[in-house]
Motif scaffolding. Sequence first.
Motif, PDB file in Angstrom:
ATOM      1  N   GLN A 132      22.373  57.592  11.965  1.00  0.00           N
ATOM      2  CA  GLN A 132      22.427  56.488  10.998  1.00  0.00           C
ATOM      3  C   GLN A 132      23.153  56.993   9.753  1.00  0.00           C
ATOM      4  O   GLN A 132      22.762  58.001   9.168  1.00  0.00           O
ATOM      5  CB  GLN A 132      21.013  56.035  10.619  1.00  0.00           C
ATOM      6  CG  GLN A 132      20.943  55.031   9.480  1.00  0.00           C
ATOM      7  CD  GLN A 132      21.458  53.654   9.876  1.00  0.00           C
ATOM      8  OE1 GLN A 132      21.187  53.165  10.960  1.00  0.00           O
ATOM      9  NE2 GLN A 132      22.228  53.029   8.991  1.00  0.00           N
ATOM     10  N   VAL A 133      24.223  56.310   9.359  1.00  0.00           N
ATOM     11  CA  VAL A 133      25.022  56.724   8.201  1.00  0.00           C
ATOM     12  C   VAL A 133      24.854  55.703   7.079  1.00  0.00           C
ATOM     13  O   VAL A 133      24.963  54.494   7.311  1.00  0.00           O
ATOM     14  CB  VAL A 133      26.512  56.876   8.568  1.00  0.00           C
ATOM     15  CG1 VAL A 133      27.334  57.280   7.344  1.00  0.00           C
ATOM     16  CG2 VAL A 133      26.690  57.910   9.686  1.00  0.00           C
ATOM     17  N   THR A 134      24.585  56.183   5.866  1.00  0.00           N
ATOM     18  CA  THR A 134      24.427  55.302   4.703  1.00  0.00           C
ATOM     19  C   THR A 134      25.467  55.660   3.654  1.00  0.00           C
ATOM     20  O   THR A 134      25.611  56.831   3.282  1.00  0.00           O
ATOM     21  CB  THR A 134      23.022  55.457   4.090  1.00  0.00           C
ATOM     22  OG1 THR A 134      22.038  55.124   5.070  1.00  0.00           O
ATOM     23  CG2 THR A 134      22.845  54.544   2.884  1.00  0.00           C
ATOM     24  N   LEU A 135      26.211  54.660   3.197  1.00  0.00           N
ATOM     25  CA  LEU A 135      27.191  54.855   2.121  1.00  0.00           C
ATOM     26  C   LEU A 135      26.567  54.392   0.814  1.00  0.00           C
ATOM     27  O   LEU A 135      26.069  53.260   0.730  1.00  0.00           O
ATOM     28  CB  LEU A 135      28.461  54.051   2.390  1.00  0.00           C
ATOM     29  CG  LEU A 135      29.530  54.694   3.302  1.00  0.00           C
ATOM     30  CD1 LEU A 135      28.971  54.958   4.688  1.00  0.00           C
ATOM     31  CD2 LEU A 135      30.773  53.804   3.392  1.00  0.00           C
ATOM     32  N   ILE A 136      26.594  55.254  -0.210  1.00  0.00           N
ATOM     33  CA  ILE A 136      26.062  54.899  -1.529  1.00  0.00           C
ATOM     34  C   ILE A 136      27.190  55.016  -2.548  1.00  0.00           C
ATOM     35  O   ILE A 136      27.828  56.069  -2.665  1.00  0.00           O
ATOM     36  CB  ILE A 136      24.888  55.813  -1.908  1.00  0.00           C
ATOM     37  CG1 ILE A 136      23.755  55.644  -0.907  1.00  0.00           C
ATOM     38  CG2 ILE A 136      24.398  55.497  -3.329  1.00  0.00           C
ATOM     39  CD1 ILE A 136      22.558  56.518  -1.172  1.00  0.00           C
ATOM     40  N   GLU A 137      27.434  53.930  -3.269  1.00  0.00           N
ATOM     41  CA  GLU A 137      28.552  53.875  -4.207  1.00  0.00           C
ATOM     42  C   GLU A 137      28.212  52.898  -5.328  1.00  0.00           C
ATOM     43  O   GLU A 137      27.607  51.852  -5.079  1.00  0.00           O
ATOM     44  CB  GLU A 137      29.827  53.436  -3.469  1.00  0.00           C
ATOM     45  CG  GLU A 137      31.012  53.100  -4.341  1.00  0.00           C
ATOM     46  CD  GLU A 137      31.472  54.252  -5.211  1.00  0.00           C
ATOM     47  OE1 GLU A 137      31.651  54.025  -6.427  1.00  0.00           O
ATOM     48  OE2 GLU A 137      31.639  55.374  -4.696  1.00  0.00           O
ATOM     49  N   ASN A 138      28.579  53.241  -6.552  1.00  0.00           N
ATOM     50  CA  ASN A 138      28.289  52.379  -7.700  1.00  0.00           C
ATOM     51  C   ASN A 138      29.338  51.284  -7.889  1.00  0.00           C
ATOM     52  O   ASN A 138      29.056  50.258  -8.502  1.00  0.00           O
ATOM     53  CB  ASN A 138      28.194  53.231  -8.967  1.00  0.00           C
ATOM     54  CG  ASN A 138      27.007  52.837  -9.829  1.00  0.00           C
ATOM     55  OD1 ASN A 138      26.209  51.997  -9.445  1.00  0.00           O
ATOM     56  ND2 ASN A 138      26.888  53.430 -10.993  1.00  0.00           N
ATOM     57  N   LYS A 139      30.560  51.502  -7.386  1.00  0.00           N
ATOM     58  CA  LYS A 139      31.647  50.534  -7.590  1.00  0.00           C
ATOM     59  C   LYS A 139      31.625  49.498  -6.452  1.00  0.00           C
ATOM     60  O   LYS A 139      31.840  49.822  -5.288  1.00  0.00           O
ATOM     61  CB  LYS A 139      32.996  51.253  -7.637  1.00  0.00           C
ATOM     62  CG  LYS A 139      33.153  52.184  -8.821  1.00  0.00           C
ATOM     63  CD  LYS A 139      34.556  52.768  -8.867  1.00  0.00           C
ATOM     64  CE  LYS A 139      34.731  53.694 -10.065  1.00  0.00           C
ATOM     65  NZ  LYS A 139      33.968  54.919  -9.951  1.00  0.00           N
ATOM     66  N   GLU A 140      31.396  48.255  -6.838  1.00  0.00           N
ATOM     67  CA  GLU A 140      31.212  47.189  -5.862  1.00  0.00           C
ATOM     68  C   GLU A 140      32.435  46.977  -4.979  1.00  0.00           C
ATOM     69  O   GLU A 140      32.320  46.874  -3.748  1.00  0.00           O
ATOM     70  CB  GLU A 140      30.860  45.887  -6.593  1.00  0.00           C
ATOM     71  CG  GLU A 140      30.595  44.720  -5.665  1.00  0.00           C
ATOM     72  CD  GLU A 140      30.280  43.442  -6.427  1.00  0.00           C
ATOM     73  OE1 GLU A 140      29.424  42.688  -5.961  1.00  0.00           O
ATOM     74  OE2 GLU A 140      30.890  43.214  -7.489  1.00  0.00           O
ATOM     75  N   LEU A 141      33.638  46.899  -5.575  1.00  0.00           N
ATOM     76  CA  LEU A 141      34.839  46.577  -4.800  1.00  0.00           C
ATOM     77  C   LEU A 141      35.136  47.637  -3.754  1.00  0.00           C
ATOM     78  O   LEU A 141      35.568  47.321  -2.636  1.00  0.00           O
ATOM     79  CB  LEU A 141      36.041  46.389  -5.737  1.00  0.00           C
ATOM     80  CG  LEU A 141      35.974  45.159  -6.649  1.00  0.00           C
ATOM     81  CD1 LEU A 141      37.198  45.087  -7.548  1.00  0.00           C
ATOM     82  CD2 LEU A 141      35.847  43.876  -5.836  1.00  0.00           C
ATOM     83  N   SER A 142      34.898  48.912  -4.098  1.00  0.00           N
ATOM     84  CA  SER A 142      35.130  49.992  -3.131  1.00  0.00           C
ATOM     85  C   SER A 142      34.224  49.821  -1.926  1.00  0.00           C
ATOM     86  O   SER A 142      34.647  49.984  -0.771  1.00  0.00           O
ATOM     87  CB  SER A 142      34.864  51.359  -3.782  1.00  0.00           C
ATOM     88  OG  SER A 142      35.748  51.591  -4.851  1.00  0.00           O
ATOM     89  N   LEU A 143      32.963  49.479  -2.183  1.00  0.00           N
ATOM     90  CA  LEU A 143      31.992  49.339  -1.095  1.00  0.00           C
ATOM     91  C   LEU A 143      32.287  48.104  -0.238  1.00  0.00           C
ATOM     92  O   LEU A 143      32.123  48.128   0.986  1.00  0.00           O
ATOM     93  CB  LEU A 143      30.579  49.251  -1.689  1.00  0.00           C
ATOM     94  CG  LEU A 143      29.438  49.822  -0.845  1.00  0.00           C
ATOM     95  CD1 LEU A 143      29.711  51.250  -0.438  1.00  0.00           C
ATOM     96  CD2 LEU A 143      28.128  49.737  -1.601  1.00  0.00           C
ATOM     97  N   ILE A 144      32.758  47.045  -0.865  1.00  0.00           N
ATOM     98  CA  ILE A 144      33.124  45.841  -0.110  1.00  0.00           C
ATOM     99  C   ILE A 144      34.298  46.135   0.823  1.00  0.00           C
ATOM    100  O   ILE A 144      34.322  45.691   1.985  1.00  0.00           O
ATOM    101  CB  ILE A 144      33.453  44.677  -1.077  1.00  0.00           C
ATOM    102  CG1 ILE A 144      32.165  44.173  -1.749  1.00  0.00           C
ATOM    103  CG2 ILE A 144      34.158  43.537  -0.349  1.00  0.00           C
ATOM    104  CD1 ILE A 144      32.391  43.171  -2.853  1.00  0.00           C
ATOM    105  N   ARG A 145      35.277  46.918   0.324  1.00  0.00           N
ATOM    106  CA  ARG A 145      36.408  47.306   1.186  1.00  0.00           C
ATOM    107  C   ARG A 145      35.917  48.131   2.368  1.00  0.00           C
ATOM    108  O   ARG A 145      36.364  47.955   3.504  1.00  0.00           O
ATOM    109  CB  ARG A 145      37.439  48.103   0.382  1.00  0.00           C
ATOM    110  CG  ARG A 145      38.361  47.258  -0.472  1.00  0.00           C
ATOM    111  CD  ARG A 145      39.612  48.014  -0.859  1.00  0.00           C
ATOM    112  NE  ARG A 145      39.323  49.201  -1.638  1.00  0.00           N
ATOM    113  CZ  ARG A 145      39.261  49.236  -2.969  1.00  0.00           C
ATOM    114  NH1 ARG A 145      39.431  48.119  -3.658  1.00  0.00           N
ATOM    115  NH2 ARG A 145      39.003  50.357  -3.603  1.00  0.00           N
ATOM    116  N   ALA A 146      34.990  49.059   2.098  1.00  0.00           N
ATOM    117  CA  ALA A 146      34.454  49.903   3.167  1.00  0.00           C
ATOM    118  C   ALA A 146      33.736  49.051   4.215  1.00  0.00           C
ATOM    119  O   ALA A 146      33.882  49.275   5.422  1.00  0.00           O
ATOM    120  CB  ALA A 146      33.503  50.949   2.584  1.00  0.00           C
TER     121      ALA A 146
END
Length: 631
Positions: free
Chosen positions: A465-479
Amino acid sequence: MKGIKKSLTEEYLYLDFSHQIEGCIFPLHTSVTLFLLSYCDCKIFKVYLVLTRESTDVSLLKNVLSQDVKVQIISKQELPPIVQNCCLPAVVERPDNFCRAGLAVVLRHIIQKSYEADPSKKEVLELLGFKKTCLKACAEVSQWTRLCELTIPLAIENFLKESSDRRPSIPAEILQLEKKLSEPVRVHNDDKLRRQKLKQQKAARVGPSGVKEKTKSKAQRQETSDELDPSSKSLELKVAFSKLTVQEEPAATPREPAHIRKAKASDLPPLEHVFAEGLYFTLTDIVLLPCVHHFLLIICKKLSEKLIEFPLLASWYQRIQEVPRVKTAASQCGIQFCHLPELLTTSNEQHPNVNEAPGAEEQNDPSFIGGPRPTMTKLMEKGIEVMFSPHPCPTWTIDWSSLPAAVSPKEGKMSSDRALRKQQQLNNLVYVVTNQAKPGDRIVDFCSGGGHLGIMLAHMLPLCQVTLIENKELSLIRAKKRSDELGLSNIWFIQANMEYFTGMFNIGVALHACGVATDMVIEHCIQTRAAFVTCPCCYGFIQNTSKFNFPKSEQFKKTLSYKEHMILCRFADQTAVQLPPQRRLVGKQCMCLVDLDRARAAEERGYSVQVISMEPESCSPKNNMIVGVPI
């Protein structure tokens, strides 16, 4: 209604609920969130109050919340799995693999969604402030975000608990806020407004007869000014309330007289606070209102003699009630504004016990003088030298040609040269992680950005199970968009400060986490006893924080001062390819020493750690990897 979008996806908002006292819903983060929902008149979210203990009495809530505020009560066990790994408040979209967590992130999201639902609500979007950055910086980096998002709500909660059975002591954080309100305001059109204020002040010193009133006191001059211009007591108020009522900047004023226009910046009067961050009503005021309200209630009831110590906070509290819709929103959340007595005097004294962040004094030192060689020599005399562990497999590479297009960094918005270097960086980290990971492991990609590393790991390790944690919304939406194209089912996305991720995991990774973010990742992994694979970046941004000081390891602390360690950090950033080779070599040595300190600190806490140079070295100027495994 015109302008309202109908197609917005329903989202699920989860808030902690422990209890309520005299109209205050605990924890205060929940009070703040409910207040913002009411202020924005936002109906997009299904709101759930999550019981922190099963015995919580929810019947009293009916006396606090109006019937307009619809909430449902659930237990912690009923939370979606992704939310069970995060601090509340949290917002989830369906399907349950994208979560936003932490107060500031959730509040900013509510504002953006409210505006998307009804673009006529420009005053809602204005809550995000100039350049839409209000409370955007994470609490670990920004002292102001930390004060508003974490320390003030927690301090007020403790204050309210104390007040129930004894005379409470004033929280240092409230003293700090009062002090902040006394500091001059900085705004983007600072010079222009200060010149307008100077013009206003000079006009106020001239009576109806045209004679200058030099002998009058400041209060008398202000009174005369009010009589001449009853529509505005100060330029600051005029600017602030024009923004609130007509959503436009104040009308252009005639060209100032030459003596005003040519006045030196140092001679211009400072701007004073109208609201918490300056002249404009922002998200910060929304966060502080429930906190300050309940603080002042207790002060008025039990410590009325102390009210005189908070003239600026009292003024702010009274002024905020003049903002359109604030009183209505407050009443819907059980906040009934109290009447404060007139303060007989104001105090300009500096409050005691107001401490800055650790190391603030040293951080404000003048520029460092001299190069890194004396510092490096000092370390060598103690037997501490640049030392890399051998690369475990320098020629290993992912078979990029066999992978789906959406996995490759070339699918992102970057040049072909940069995409190649990104692939080379991923070769290094993926090799180490895939050799450590076991089926069923949980892997967290901290500061994940666009998700290049996390998506690759999720694709190559389908049983993890892989979890991505990021504060920048647009970067995470692209991911997430790339992940959806690949049909990955073993991946989660969390927009949050990494402190708000509370789940257990086996391996933490971070590719080019800036400055102290690398140290935060390593600390998070050590706390969980997880392995870590990090590639640091932006050494020049390293500084003492509320969590840890530099140097970190006992070995380095005995040898270097904070200032000497900062010299190493400053020169560690001088590794760019355009620099002369000798300078780059010194930069690489400094980079290794900074990471060696990080490695030694982890070893002191029961880890086996290696500092490895990625292959090929040309893949990045910041080409160190710190690999740690708990012993």
